[in-house]
Structures are given as structure tokens and as C-alpha cells.
Motif scaffolding. Structure first.
Motif, PDB file in Angstrom:
ATOM      1  N   UNK A 276       0.833  -1.210   0.000  1.00  0.00           N
ATOM      2  CA  UNK A 276       0.000   0.000   0.000  1.00  0.00           C
ATOM      3  C   UNK A 276       0.867   1.259   0.000  1.00  0.00           C
ATOM      4  N   UNK A 277       1.901   1.251  -0.851  1.00  0.00           N
ATOM      5  CA  UNK A 277       2.822   2.378  -0.941  1.00  0.00           C
ATOM      6  C   UNK A 277       2.838   2.981  -2.347  1.00  0.00           C
ATOM      7  N   UNK A 278       1.671   3.025  -2.984  1.00  0.00           N
ATOM      8  CA  UNK A 278       1.568   3.692  -4.268  1.00  0.00           C
ATOM      9  C   UNK A 278       2.108   2.863  -5.407  1.00  0.00           C
ATOM     10  N   UNK A 279       2.710   3.555  -6.402  1.00  0.00           N
ATOM     11  CA  UNK A 279       3.257   2.867  -7.560  1.00  0.00           C
ATOM     12  C   UNK A 279       4.652   3.383  -7.859  1.00  0.00           C
ATOM     13  N   UNK A 280       5.235   2.885  -8.944  1.00  0.00           N
ATOM     14  CA  UNK A 280       6.618   3.233  -9.265  1.00  0.00           C
ATOM     15  C   UNK A 280       6.778   4.714  -9.562  1.00  0.00           C
ATOM     16  N   UNK A 281       5.735   5.340 -10.131  1.00  0.00           N
ATOM     17  CA  UNK A 281       5.801   6.752 -10.437  1.00  0.00           C
ATOM     18  C   UNK A 281       5.872   7.635  -9.208  1.00  0.00           C
ATOM     19  N   UNK A 282       5.323   7.141  -8.101  1.00  0.00           N
ATOM     20  CA  UNK A 282       5.393   7.894  -6.852  1.00  0.00           C
ATOM     21  C   UNK A 282       6.819   7.920  -6.308  1.00  0.00           C
ATOM     22  N   UNK A 283       7.522   6.806  -6.451  1.00  0.00           N
ATOM     23  CA  UNK A 283       8.874   6.708  -5.904  1.00  0.00           C
ATOM     24  C   UNK A 283       9.935   7.230  -6.875  1.00  0.00           C
ATOM     25  N   UNK A 284       9.668   7.093  -8.186  1.00  0.00           N
ATOM     26  CA  UNK A 284      10.629   7.521  -9.203  1.00  0.00           C
ATOM     27  C   UNK A 284       9.883   8.307 -10.282  1.00  0.00           C
ATOM     28  N   UNK A 285       9.505   9.546  -9.989  1.00  0.00           N
ATOM     29  CA  UNK A 285       8.679  10.327 -10.924  1.00  0.00           C
ATOM     30  C   UNK A 285       9.372  10.534 -12.278  1.00  0.00           C
ATOM     31  N   UNK A 286       8.661  10.288 -13.389  1.00  0.00           N
ATOM     32  CA  UNK A 286       9.264  10.511 -14.710  1.00  0.00           C
ATOM     33  C   UNK A 286       9.536  11.983 -14.986  1.00  0.00           C
ATOM     34  N   UNK A 287       8.992  12.863 -14.160  1.00  0.00           N
ATOM     35  CA  UNK A 287       9.258  14.287 -14.325  1.00  0.00           C
ATOM     36  C   UNK A 287      10.655  14.677 -13.836  1.00  0.00           C
ATOM     37  N   UNK A 288      11.321  13.788 -13.115  1.00  0.00           N
ATOM     38  CA  UNK A 288      12.648  14.081 -12.573  1.00  0.00           C
ATOM     39  C   UNK A 288      13.723  13.535 -13.518  1.00  0.00           C
ATOM     40  N   UNK A 289      14.604  14.403 -13.978  1.00  0.00           N
ATOM     41  CA  UNK A 289      15.604  14.034 -14.973  1.00  0.00           C
ATOM     42  C   UNK A 289      16.635  13.037 -14.448  1.00  0.00           C
ATOM     43  N   UNK A 290      16.754  12.908 -13.129  1.00  0.00           N
ATOM     44  CA  UNK A 290      17.735  11.960 -12.598  1.00  0.00           C
ATOM     45  C   UNK A 290      17.404  10.527 -12.972  1.00  0.00           C
ATOM     46  N   UNK A 291      16.137  10.274 -13.368  1.00  0.00           N
ATOM     47  CA  UNK A 291      15.729   8.924 -13.753  1.00  0.00           C
ATOM     48  C   UNK A 291      15.730   8.731 -15.266  1.00  0.00           C
ATOM     49  N   UNK A 292      16.196   9.734 -16.011  1.00  0.00           N
ATOM     50  CA  UNK A 292      16.277   9.626 -17.457  1.00  0.00           C
ATOM     51  C   UNK A 292      17.234   8.508 -17.838  1.00  0.00           C
ATOM     52  N   UNK A 293      16.722   7.543 -18.613  1.00  0.00           N
ATOM     53  CA  UNK A 293      17.504   6.376 -19.067  1.00  0.00           C
ATOM     54  C   UNK A 293      18.063   5.556 -17.907  1.00  0.00           C
ATOM     55  N   UNK A 294      17.444   5.652 -16.729  1.00  0.00           N
ATOM     56  CA  UNK A 294      17.945   4.937 -15.551  1.00  0.00           C
ATOM     57  C   UNK A 294      17.799   3.430 -15.702  1.00  0.00           C
ATOM     58  N   UNK A 295      18.704   2.710 -15.099  1.00  0.00           N
ATOM     59  CA  UNK A 295      18.658   1.246 -15.032  1.00  0.00           C
ATOM     60  C   UNK A 295      17.556   0.851 -14.055  1.00  0.00           C
ATOM     61  N   UNK A 296      16.562   0.136 -14.545  1.00  0.00           N
ATOM     62  CA  UNK A 296      15.405  -0.192 -13.710  1.00  0.00           C
ATOM     63  C   UNK A 296      15.717  -1.175 -12.599  1.00  0.00           C
ATOM     64  N   UNK A 297      16.893  -1.804 -12.646  1.00  0.00           N
ATOM     65  CA  UNK A 297      17.226  -2.713 -11.548  1.00  0.00           C
ATOM     66  C   UNK A 297      17.267  -1.969 -10.216  1.00  0.00           C
TER      67      UNK A 297
END
Length: 381
Positions: A276-297
Motif C-alpha cells: 500500500x505504498x503507491x506505484x513506481x511513479x510515486x517513488x521515481x517520478x518521470x518528471x525528474x531528470x535523474x531517472x532519465x535512461x535509468x537502469x530499472x534494476x
């Protein structure tokens, strides 16, 4: 009065017959040592833990106890008595009023035990939890019974054992080797040691089968949680294709803000949903450039960390990849191994499989790949 606890983790546990020391064996997904430390802290009476372990294991112990009020581990000695002495000396400068000594191989300390030991120290120099001996005792000689030993008044000593710190430190500094436990040092010096009720649940993992027995006893205290996840990304040219943490040879890759690994994204969503902790977008928002091309592991490592932070254990994970091409079966074993490694669980708890849509819809037209996942997690009630 400040209370410190020595967590004794220097033993090897040869009688268990395991390849690793018993305090490091997994119990419901986490080391026995971690369970023992959390059990000491549960009553709220212990202020700080001082772990004592083999010199070579100090870094490992510190890592296992990360996030808890624990001092850096100190090296123990050749005997338990020497190891306790080393732990006491490490606390000497801090000089807590009371000290508890607990076996790292006892992962279950029933609620109220620590508080009862601490309360008893208001009137006695030492206190230990103990259980009356219920079985008939036989003294053996040469493989045969020599005589029956009266059991009246006999108790089985458990830990954590509690003491007034200055007294126990002084006794260890003066005592010769050979004490079987710390209470015996007080007994020999004529100091009172109070008994408080122990518990059958306070098992010291010693022999084969003990670990399974403790795990079976702990399971009813956990609640099952189930989560599902779904993700989809379109296929584009000029991108590498990553599925369930494995690079799969293909003419196209998945388009997304990160590496667009639909298998790992769906699995993360399933875990976050179960907690009950939301989804992946809550923890790693696509609006944040630090996750651009990030390794999903790294996303799945975070999700696994959330299970551990809740004191839970992953029972199983099941991922289904939905696509016409590439063929998943040749890569399924590598995907299972990778997911299991990221989650820190045996491979037999992970399933990765594939299906098609019989050429219907966007997966059938090979415009994209979808994935769905389901997990079951056990968390403390």
C-alpha cells in the motif's frame, strides 16, 4: 537509567551443520541476527545495542544492523566469556546503568521479557528469564542411564540476561575463564540473581531443525499481502531492449523515461501495491531528470528494500511478459536469476514466463510489449 544490550554473535554454531554461522542464516527473508536485534528493541527498554562478533564479520554485522540504534561491532574472543568481556569494555566509557546480554541465535524474545528483566534489576544485581524443567532428566554413562536426576527447582536459563553494568564489568575483569554464563559469575560472588518467566518461544537455534521450528512459530504472526502490477511500453528503433533486468537481443527497444523495462516496472508496482505504498511513479517520478535512461534494476532494489523496512518477506513473485517477439523462453532462466538476485530471494520464489495475444492488439502488431506481475508478501501483524 540507560540500558545497553550486548548482542553476542561471535559463535560458529557447528552443531547446526550449516555452511554459514547460524546468526547469519535467513529466517523469513532476513538474517537471524537482525530478528534478534529487533526483538531486543521491541519493548522500548533498550537504548543501544553493542554487537560482538568475529573480527572478520564486523562489517557484515554492521550492515545487517544498519538503521537500528547499534554501535559498531567489536571483535569477540576465543570463548563466550571473553567475548562478553570485550563487549563490556567497549561500553565502559559510556558506562550504562544496566546491561543485557543476549544470544544472536535467539531471534524470538516474547513481548514483555526485556521489560521484566529490566524491572527485576531494581531489586537485584542480576536477572534472567528461565523456564522450569518439565521433562524427566536422565544422567547417562556409556550410552545407558546411570540414574534419574530430580528436576524439582531446576530451570532452563535463557537470554537476554540483565545486570547492573558496573558490577558485571568488575566481575569479568577479575574472573578466571570457565563461566558458562554471566549469571554464574554473580552466583559465585554471592550476588542475587532474580528469575523472571521465560518462554518456550525463546528458542536458541542450535541443532538441525531449530530454524524451521522457529520459522513455523513466527509465521502465524505474519499477515499475507498480495499485489499486482501492469506496465506497457511501445517498441522503437535505436533503443536497447531490457526485460526483467536482462538485455535481450532485438531489432528494437522499449521507449520510456528510464530503460523502460516493463517486467521490472510491473513487478515494482506489484510490490508497492502489496505494501500500500503507491506505484513506481510515486517513488521515481518521470518528471525528474535523474531517472532519465535509468537502469530499472535500482527500482526493484528499492522495492525490495521497502519489504525489508516493513519487516516483511517476499513469498513469491510471478511476472508474465506479453509480446509476439522476441521469444522469451531462451532468456527466462537468466531473467529469473536476475530478479531473484535483485530481490535477495532463492530462484524458486521467482517465476518469469511469456504469452502472446494471438496477434491481436498492439502486442500482436508488435507495436509494444506489456507485462503483468503478482507478488505475495508476508508482513508482521
Amino acid at each position: 537509567m540507560r540500558v545497553a544490550a550486548l548482542l553476542m554473535a561471535a559463535g560458529r554454531g557447528e552443531r547446526l551443520g550449516a555452511t554459514d554461522s547460524k546468526q547469519f542464516l535467513p529466517l523469513l527473508g532476513r538474517p537471524v541476527l537482525r530478528h534478534a536485534a529487533e526483538a531486543l528493541l521491541r519493548d522500548g527498554a533498550v537504548d543501544v545495542i553493542q554487537p560482538v562478533c568475529a573480527e572478520a564479520e564486523r562489517g557484515r554485522v554492521d550492515s545487517i544492523l544498519a538503521g537500528l540504534p547499534a554501535r559498531p561491532a567489536v571483535a569477540g574472543g576465543a570463548t563466550r566469556q571473553a567475548s562478553v568481556h570485550a563487549g563490556l569494555e567497549a561500553l565502559a566509557e559510556e558506562a550504562p546503568g544496566l546491561v543485557l546480554v543476549h544470544d544472536a541465535a535467539r531471534p524470538v524474545v516474547p513481548a514483555g521479557t526485556v521489560a521484566a528483566v529490566v524491572a527485576a534489576l531494581a531489586e537485584a544485581e542480576g536477572a534472567i528469564p528461565a523456564q522450569p524443567v518439565a521433562d524427566t532428566l536422565k544422567l547417562a554413562e556409556g550410552g545407558a542411564i546411570a540414574r534419574t536426576v530430580p528436576r524439582e527447582g531446576l530451570h532452563r536459563a535463557q537470554t537476554p540476561q540483565g545486570f547492573r553494568f558496573p558490577l558485571l564489568l568488575a566481575l569479568h575483569r577479575a574472573a578466571p575463564e570457565g563461566a558458562t554464563d554471566d549469571a554464574s559469575l554473580l552466583e559465585a560472588a554471592g550476588h542475587a540473581v532474580r528469575l523472571v518467566p521465560g518462554s518456550e518461544d525463546n528458542v536458541k537455534i542450535t541443532y538441525p531443525g531449530d530454524l524451521e521450528r522457529v520459522e513455523a512459530a513466527m509465521l502465524p504472526r505474519f499477515l499475507p499481502r498480495v499485489g499486482t502490477g501492469f506496465d506497457v511500453h511501445r517498441l522503437v528503433e535505436g533503443r536497447k531492449l531490457f526485460l526483467c533486468g536482462v538485455e535481450v537481443p532485438h531489432s528494437m527497444g522499449l521507449d520510456g523515461h528510464s530503460d523502460a523495462d516493463v517486467g521490472l516496472h510491473a513487478l515494482c508496482d506489484a510490490i508497492y501495491g502489496a505494501l500500500a505504498e503507491g506505484d513506481i511513479g510515486r517513488h521515481f517520478p518521470p518528471s525528474q531528470m535523474q531517472w532519465k535512461d535509468a537502469d530499472s534494476t535500482q527500482f526493484l532494489i528499492h522495492a525490495a528494500g521497502r519489504i525489508a523496512a516493513r519487516g516483511g518477506v517476499l513469498a513469491n513473485a510471478d511476472v508474465t511478459l506479453i509480446c509476439e517477439r522476441p521469444k522469451i523462453t531462451p532468456h527466462a532462466a537468466a531473467m529469473i536469476a536476475k530478479v531473484a538476485e535483485l530481490l535477495g530471494v532463492p530462484e524458486d520464489r521467482v517465476s518469469v514466463k511469456a504469452t502472446t495475444t494471438e496477434r491481436l492488439g498492439f502486442p500482436g502488431r508488435e507495436e509494444g510489449i506489456a507485462a503483468q506481475a503478482a507478488v505475495s508478501i508476508l508482513v508482521p501483524a
